[in-house]
Design an enzyme around this catalytic site. Structure first.
Site, PDB file in Angstrom:
ATOM      1  N   GLN A  57       0.554   6.075  12.052  1.00 39.98           N
ATOM      2  CA  GLN A  57       0.722   6.737  10.765  1.00 39.98           C
ATOM      3  C   GLN A  57       2.182   7.094  10.523  1.00 39.98           C
ATOM      4  O   GLN A  57       2.824   7.731  11.351  1.00 39.98           O
ATOM      5  CB  GLN A  57      -0.137   7.996  10.707  1.00 39.98           C
ATOM      6  CG  GLN A  57      -1.467   7.796  10.019  1.00 39.98           C
ATOM      7  CD  GLN A  57      -2.230   6.627  10.557  1.00 39.98           C
ATOM      8  OE1 GLN A  57      -2.443   6.558  11.758  1.00 39.98           O
ATOM      9  NE2 GLN A  57      -2.648   5.731   9.706  1.00 39.98           N
ATOM     10  N   GLY A  58       2.707   6.657   9.378  1.00 43.30           N
ATOM     11  CA  GLY A  58       4.104   6.919   9.035  1.00 43.30           C
ATOM     12  C   GLY A  58       4.999   5.713   9.228  1.00 43.30           C
ATOM     13  O   GLY A  58       6.129   5.694   8.770  1.00 43.30           O
ATOM     14  N   ASP A  59       4.490   4.656   9.918  1.00 41.22           N
ATOM     15  CA  ASP A  59       5.291   3.458  10.168  1.00 41.22           C
ATOM     16  C   ASP A  59       5.065   2.369   9.123  1.00 41.22           C
ATOM     17  O   ASP A  59       5.784   1.372   9.108  1.00 41.22           O
ATOM     18  CB  ASP A  59       4.966   2.878  11.552  1.00 41.22           C
ATOM     19  CG  ASP A  59       5.475   3.764  12.672  1.00 41.22           C
ATOM     20  OD1 ASP A  59       6.528   4.401  12.486  1.00 41.22           O
ATOM     21  OD2 ASP A  59       4.823   3.828  13.721  1.00 41.22           O
ATOM     22  N   SER A  60       4.054   2.524   8.275  1.00 37.80           N
ATOM     23  CA  SER A  60       3.744   1.498   7.279  1.00 37.80           C
ATOM     24  C   SER A  60       4.980   1.072   6.509  1.00 37.80           C
ATOM     25  O   SER A  60       5.849   1.883   6.186  1.00 37.80           O
ATOM     26  CB  SER A  60       2.713   2.019   6.270  1.00 37.80           C
ATOM     27  OG  SER A  60       1.429   2.033   6.807  1.00 37.80           O
TER      28      SER A  60
ATOM     29  N   ASP B 258      -0.183  -7.585   1.263  1.00 31.36           N
ATOM     30  CA  ASP B 258       0.382  -6.238   1.412  1.00 31.36           C
ATOM     31  C   ASP B 258       1.907  -6.308   1.511  1.00 31.36           C
ATOM     32  O   ASP B 258       2.498  -6.069   2.563  1.00 31.36           O
ATOM     33  CB  ASP B 258      -0.213  -5.565   2.644  1.00 31.36           C
ATOM     34  CG  ASP B 258       0.054  -4.068   2.697  1.00 31.36           C
ATOM     35  OD1 ASP B 258       0.486  -3.507   1.672  1.00 31.36           O
ATOM     36  OD2 ASP B 258      -0.177  -3.464   3.765  1.00 31.36           O
TER      37      ASP B 258
ATOM     38  N   HIS C 299       0.820  -1.223   0.000  1.00 31.05           N
ATOM     39  CA  HIS C 299       0.000   0.000   0.000  1.00 31.05           C
ATOM     40  C   HIS C 299       0.847   1.264   0.000  1.00 31.05           C
ATOM     41  O   HIS C 299       0.345   2.346  -0.307  1.00 31.05           O
ATOM     42  CB  HIS C 299      -1.006   0.003   1.160  1.00 31.05           C
ATOM     43  CG  HIS C 299      -0.435   0.298   2.503  1.00 31.05           C
ATOM     44  ND1 HIS C 299      -0.159  -0.676   3.437  1.00 31.05           N
ATOM     45  CD2 HIS C 299      -0.092   1.476   3.096  1.00 31.05           C
ATOM     46  CE1 HIS C 299       0.312  -0.121   4.539  1.00 31.05           C
ATOM     47  NE2 HIS C 299       0.367   1.187   4.361  1.00 31.05           N
TER      48      HIS C 299
END
Length: 262
Positions: free
Chosen positions: A214-217, A124, A78
């Protein structure tokens, strides 16, 4: 229930990533996208030399990745689905987002699992091929036979530059935290049919408090120092009863190895 990926907010994403994030963020209770480590502590890329930033061409970090070979970086599908190689960079050896040290690598090829459509549907996983080798130690990753690493209660380590609280600001410095692996049954109870046991694994405390965000994906879930998962999605960040959801890398290790050797 819909999940929110732990990638950056759309404003910081390039065109392809923005489209994917927008689709998720407009869904009810959406939680897919890059995440920061909530409840973690600061660390460095010297301690974890294989952890990389994924940035746009302007240098804005929106996801994480893991160097598994000198020219290969594993991340979440993603994060890079819809992107082109010239729109993405990989930064290694840089602990702080505002740093100028380390190595900025151009991407020559992006492989996204062909069955990927949405983080909550599974698959993913993506592999970036770099134009030139990175001068850092690569991480070992699980094999398809290593399914026992996901035993409930096993301690896992997560890393990233994501936000340190839901709706908070990103961490300028790489952060890390430890979380226990959650049983498939418990994760199913939390996420219902959005949890695909063959493709996903959950990790977190039942009481919440520690999580990716948020931001660690795209960043690593390490078990025994080995890459065993990829930060994928979750319902909010660090909430009780909603552990983080990670790509179960044993299910995709063969595909990753094929890309590493391509």
């Amino acid at each position: 229930m819909f999940g929110l990926t732990r990638a950056r907010p759309a404003a910081a994403l390039t065109a392809g990533a923005t489209a994917a994030a927008t689709a998720l963020l407009t869904a009810p209770s959406a939680v897919a996208g890059p995440r920061p480590v909530v409840g973690g502590t600061p660390t460095t890329t010297e301690a974890y030399p294989f952890v990389t930033q994924i940035t746009d061409a302007s240098g804005r970090q929106f996801c994480g990745g893991t160097l598994v070979a000198a020219t290969k970086v594993v991340t979440a599908a993603h994060c890079v689905a819809g992107e082109t190689p010239d729109s993405v960079r990989v930064v290694g050896g840089r602990t702080r987002l505002d740093g100028t040290d380390g190595t900025v690598g151009e991407v020559s090829r992006i492989w996204v699992d062909p069955d990927y459509s949405d983080a909550t549907e599974g698959n993913d996983v993506a592999v970036l091929t770099l134009a030139t080798p990175m001068p850092y130690a690569a991480a070992k990753y699980v094999s398809p036979a290593d399914t026992g690493v996901y035993a409930a209660g096993t301690t896992a380590r997560v890393l990233g530059w994501g936000t340190t609280a839901e709706n908070g600001t990103s961490s300028n410095q790489l952060r890390t935290a430890t979380v226990p692996v959650v049983s498939d049954t418990e994760c199913q109870n939390s996420y219902g049919s959005d949890f695909v046991a063959s493709d996903m694994v959950c990790a977190g405390y039942s009481s919440g408090g520690v999580d990716t965000c948020q931001g660690d994906s795209g960043g690593p879930l390490l078990i025994g120092g080995v890459l065993a998962g990829i930060t994928s999605w979750g319902n909010g960040c660090a909430g009780a009863g909603h552990p983080g959801v990670y790509t179960r890398l044993t299910a995709f290790a063969g595909l990753v190895t094929a890309q590493v050797h391509s």
